[in-house]
Design a protein around this motif. Structure first.
Motif, PDB file in Angstrom:
ATOM      1  N   CYS A 140      47.297  26.447 -59.982  1.00 16.74           N
ATOM      2  CA  CYS A 140      48.636  25.982 -59.607  1.00 16.74           C
ATOM      3  C   CYS A 140      49.089  26.813 -58.421  1.00 16.74           C
ATOM      4  O   CYS A 140      49.211  28.038 -58.525  1.00 16.74           O
ATOM      5  CB  CYS A 140      49.614  26.129 -60.765  1.00 16.74           C
ATOM      6  SG  CYS A 140      51.307  25.634 -60.354  1.00 16.74           S
ATOM      7  N   VAL A 141      49.306  26.168 -57.290  1.00 19.85           N
ATOM      8  CA  VAL A 141      49.753  26.852 -56.074  1.00 19.85           C
ATOM      9  C   VAL A 141      51.174  26.395 -55.783  1.00 19.85           C
ATOM     10  O   VAL A 141      51.406  25.235 -55.435  1.00 19.85           O
ATOM     11  CB  VAL A 141      48.841  26.520 -54.876  1.00 19.85           C
ATOM     12  CG1 VAL A 141      49.315  27.258 -53.623  1.00 19.85           C
ATOM     13  CG2 VAL A 141      47.388  26.868 -55.185  1.00 19.85           C
ATOM     14  N   SER A 142      52.140  27.299 -55.942  1.00 19.93           N
ATOM     15  CA  SER A 142      53.535  26.911 -55.730  1.00 19.93           C
ATOM     16  C   SER A 142      54.436  28.126 -55.847  1.00 19.93           C
ATOM     17  O   SER A 142      54.053  29.146 -56.429  1.00 19.93           O
ATOM     18  CB  SER A 142      53.965  25.864 -56.763  1.00 19.93           C
ATOM     19  OG  SER A 142      55.311  25.494 -56.558  1.00 19.93           O
ATOM     20  N   ARG A 143      55.630  27.992 -55.327  1.00 20.18           N
ATOM     21  CA  ARG A 143      56.657  29.001 -55.540  1.00 20.18           C
ATOM     22  C   ARG A 143      57.002  29.022 -57.029  1.00 20.18           C
ATOM     23  O   ARG A 143      57.052  27.969 -57.688  1.00 20.18           O
ATOM     24  CB  ARG A 143      57.891  28.662 -54.704  1.00 20.18           C
ATOM     25  CG  ARG A 143      59.016  29.692 -54.785  1.00 20.18           C
ATOM     26  CD  ARG A 143      60.016  29.467 -53.662  1.00 20.18           C
ATOM     27  NE  ARG A 143      61.247  30.187 -53.862  1.00 20.18           N
ATOM     28  CZ  ARG A 143      61.415  31.494 -53.692  1.00 20.18           C
ATOM     29  NH1 ARG A 143      60.381  32.230 -53.318  1.00 20.18           N
ATOM     30  NH2 ARG A 143      62.587  32.076 -53.875  1.00 20.18           N
ATOM     31  N   ARG A 183      60.018  32.380 -41.538  1.00 18.08           N
ATOM     32  CA  ARG A 183      60.331  32.072 -42.934  1.00 18.08           C
ATOM     33  C   ARG A 183      59.243  31.159 -43.481  1.00 18.08           C
ATOM     34  O   ARG A 183      58.734  30.295 -42.764  1.00 18.08           O
ATOM     35  CB  ARG A 183      61.676  31.365 -43.043  1.00 18.08           C
ATOM     36  CG  ARG A 183      62.890  32.246 -42.766  1.00 18.08           C
ATOM     37  CD  ARG A 183      64.152  31.419 -42.790  1.00 18.08           C
ATOM     38  NE  ARG A 183      65.336  32.235 -42.555  1.00 18.08           N
ATOM     39  CZ  ARG A 183      66.535  31.748 -42.279  1.00 18.08           C
ATOM     40  NH1 ARG A 183      66.718  30.448 -42.199  1.00 18.08           N
ATOM     41  NH2 ARG A 183      67.559  32.558 -42.076  1.00 18.08           N
ATOM     42  N   SER A 184      58.915  31.327 -44.748  1.00 22.01           N
ATOM     43  CA  SER A 184      57.884  30.484 -45.353  1.00 22.01           C
ATOM     44  C   SER A 184      58.526  29.428 -46.228  1.00 22.01           C
ATOM     45  O   SER A 184      59.617  29.624 -46.757  1.00 22.01           O
ATOM     46  CB  SER A 184      56.909  31.339 -46.177  1.00 22.01           C
ATOM     47  OG  SER A 184      57.602  31.993 -47.228  1.00 22.01           O
ATOM     48  N   GLY A 185      57.857  28.306 -46.359  1.00 21.46           N
ATOM     49  CA  GLY A 185      58.348  27.218 -47.193  1.00 21.46           C
ATOM     50  C   GLY A 185      57.866  25.883 -46.679  1.00 21.46           C
ATOM     51  O   GLY A 185      57.386  25.764 -45.540  1.00 21.46           O
ATOM     52  N   PRO A 235      48.839  35.163 -48.402  1.00 24.69           N
ATOM     53  CA  PRO A 235      49.063  34.695 -47.035  1.00 24.69           C
ATOM     54  C   PRO A 235      48.818  33.189 -46.937  1.00 24.69           C
ATOM     55  O   PRO A 235      47.940  32.644 -47.621  1.00 24.69           O
ATOM     56  CB  PRO A 235      48.033  35.471 -46.215  1.00 24.69           C
ATOM     57  CG  PRO A 235      47.621  36.616 -47.071  1.00 24.69           C
ATOM     58  CD  PRO A 235      47.757  36.154 -48.484  1.00 24.69           C
ATOM     59  N   ARG A 236      49.581  32.553 -46.064  1.00 26.73           N
ATOM     60  CA  ARG A 236      49.411  31.109 -45.896  1.00 26.73           C
ATOM     61  C   ARG A 236      47.978  30.757 -45.504  1.00 26.73           C
ATOM     62  O   ARG A 236      47.455  29.737 -45.912  1.00 26.73           O
ATOM     63  CB  ARG A 236      50.400  30.582 -44.850  1.00 26.73           C
ATOM     64  CG  ARG A 236      50.270  29.091 -44.619  1.00 26.73           C
ATOM     65  CD  ARG A 236      51.437  28.496 -43.870  1.00 26.73           C
ATOM     66  NE  ARG A 236      51.253  27.083 -43.643  1.00 26.73           N
ATOM     67  CZ  ARG A 236      51.433  26.141 -44.551  1.00 26.73           C
ATOM     68  NH1 ARG A 236      51.812  26.464 -45.772  1.00 26.73           N
ATOM     69  NH2 ARG A 236      51.246  24.868 -44.271  1.00 26.73           N
ATOM     70  N   ALA A 237      47.348  31.614 -44.718  1.00 19.25           N
ATOM     71  CA  ALA A 237      45.976  31.337 -44.281  1.00 19.25           C
ATOM     72  C   ALA A 237      45.004  31.255 -45.449  1.00 19.25           C
ATOM     73  O   ALA A 237      43.937  30.633 -45.336  1.00 19.25           O
ATOM     74  CB  ALA A 237      45.512  32.415 -43.301  1.00 19.25           C
ATOM     75  N   GLU A 238      45.354  31.859 -46.607  1.00 24.03           N
ATOM     76  CA  GLU A 238      44.453  31.849 -47.762  1.00 24.03           C
ATOM     77  C   GLU A 238      44.740  30.719 -48.741  1.00 24.03           C
ATOM     78  O   GLU A 238      44.036  30.585 -49.747  1.00 24.03           O
ATOM     79  CB  GLU A 238      44.537  33.189 -48.508  1.00 24.03           C
ATOM     80  CG  GLU A 238      43.908  34.355 -47.779  1.00 24.03           C
ATOM     81  CD  GLU A 238      43.790  35.580 -48.676  1.00 24.03           C
ATOM     82  OE1 GLU A 238      44.208  35.506 -49.851  1.00 24.03           O
ATOM     83  OE2 GLU A 238      43.267  36.600 -48.198  1.00 24.03           O
TER      84      GLU A 238
END
Length: 382
Positions: free
Chosen positions: A201-204, A14-16, A259-262
């Protein structure tokens, strides 16, 4: 060797933010000292990375349930795992609600620590939920807090004895991953941004994060900085409404999920980071800290943060960025224009932010704090 049982609903794949926080804490514990008991991931998460558990340097015990609750069945299984794995301490990935298991594990383990995040501050304002928080504080050895804001609210719900035992434990930032030059040029090329001034802006995409305020402020920004672009990174339930609000604005770019890696590269694609978060639902929907501000600072960007909850704890006002009223487009636009039109000042703020994060917010520092919490009680933080 001392072993810790981590009981959590929030765990990869799960991501978060909470998932990442708990995972990073687990993998920084000494080898052979951690066992994780967690819920099953949602089907899409599991399908995306079906072998995640096998790659971890510690055992991961998955419950069949999608959500662990502090029920007699979960309590019995937690006691069984603690006994079988010879665990002498417990770390709850989120105090609410799983910290309610602590009473049933007393006597089985030596230490119990409950992490809190943003949602527990909402619990502290509700009569029934605040009673549950008080019980958690009384049956665990330590309840953690992210910063001054969360400590102030949580301490009101805890008994005086539990409030005295509170300790600060916030996520860290990997300054080797989040750094200037982390791949922003490739992201700019992918989205046709070239050398334009970029606000990122990087966010959900959820109402609390304030992407709608950014879009409302954007015409005012363009009036002063006509070639600016707004890069909105992430996905979420608010996405369709935000895209509708930005219809016709070619300078507003939505990346969708990445992707989280990016993520470091997407931070690096910006000249200014902005997430004007605001508190909603009478204080029940509030920003606990805002790690994205610290990740942006580590990448060398000045930040514009909303004034919700603990978000100001992640900014040195006037030094690493600006804190504004996230519910109003005027203050947001003025802060962005000031930084975009003065790139030298923006660069100085970014450099100061990276220095501050590297010195104060490293994962090594966080891991050392957790060592102390799972060992002997430490001194209270200021």
């Amino acid at each position: 060797m001392s072993r810790t049982l981590i009981i959590t609903n929030d765990f990869p794949p799960r991501s978060g933010g909470i998932e990442s926080f708990v995972h990073e804490l687990a993998r920084r514990r000494p080898e052979g000292s951690v066992v994780v008991y967690c819920s099953s991931p949602a089907g899409s998460d599991d399908a995306a990375d079906p072998h995640f558990d096998l790659r971890q340097p510690f055992p991961v015990v998955r419950d069949a349930a999608r959500v662990l609750l502090p029920s007699p069945r979960v309590a019995a299984r937690a006691r069984s795992i603690a006994a079988l794995e010879d665990c002498d301490s417990v770390l709850y990935g989120a105090a609410a609600p799983l910290g309610l298991l602590a009473g049933g594990l007393r006597g089985r383990v030596r230490r119990q620590v409950a992490l809190t995040h943003g949602h527990e501050t909402g619990w502290s304002a509700l009569p029934g939920a605040s009673t549950a928080l008080r019980r958690i504080g009384d049956t665990t050895d330590t309840v953690t807090y992210l910063g001054r804001y969360t400590r102030r609210l949580l301490s009101r719900a805890l008994s005086p004895a539990a409030a005295v035992r509170m300790r600060r434990l916030a996520p860290g930032v990997d300054v080797e991953r989040f750094r200037p030059g982390a791949g922003g040029g490739e992201i700019r090329a992918r989205h046709g941004l070239g050398g334009r001034p970029v606000v990122v802006c990087v966010s959900r995409l959820v109402p609390r994060k304030g992407q709608d305020t950014l879009i409302r402020a954007w015409p005012r920004v363009l009036a002063d900085v006509p070639d600016a672009a707004l890069l909105v990174v992430g996905d979420g339930p608010y996405g369709p409404r935000l895209r509708s609000a930005a219809a016709g604005m070619e300078s507003v770019v939505f990346t969708g999920p990445v992707p989280r890696a990016e993520l470091p590269a997407h931070h690096d694609a910006g000249d200014v980071f902005a997430m004007p978060c605001r508190t909603r639902r009478g204080g029940l929907d509030v920003e606990g800290l805002g790690m994205v501000y610290l990740e942006a600072s580590a990448t060398g960007l000045p930040v514009v943060a909303g004034d919700s909850g603990g978000a100001p704890d992640a900014v040195l006002e006037g030094e690493t960025g600006r804190v504004v009223d996230g519910s109003r487009p005027g203050p947001v636009a003025r802060a962005l224009i000031g930084l975009l039109r003065d790139p030298d000042r923006a660069a100085q703020m970014g450099a100061r932010g990276r220095e501050w994060v590297a010195r104060t917010w490293s994962w090594e520092h966080t891991a050392e704090r957790l060592d102390g919490l799972l060992g002997a009680p430490g001194r209270a933080d200021a």
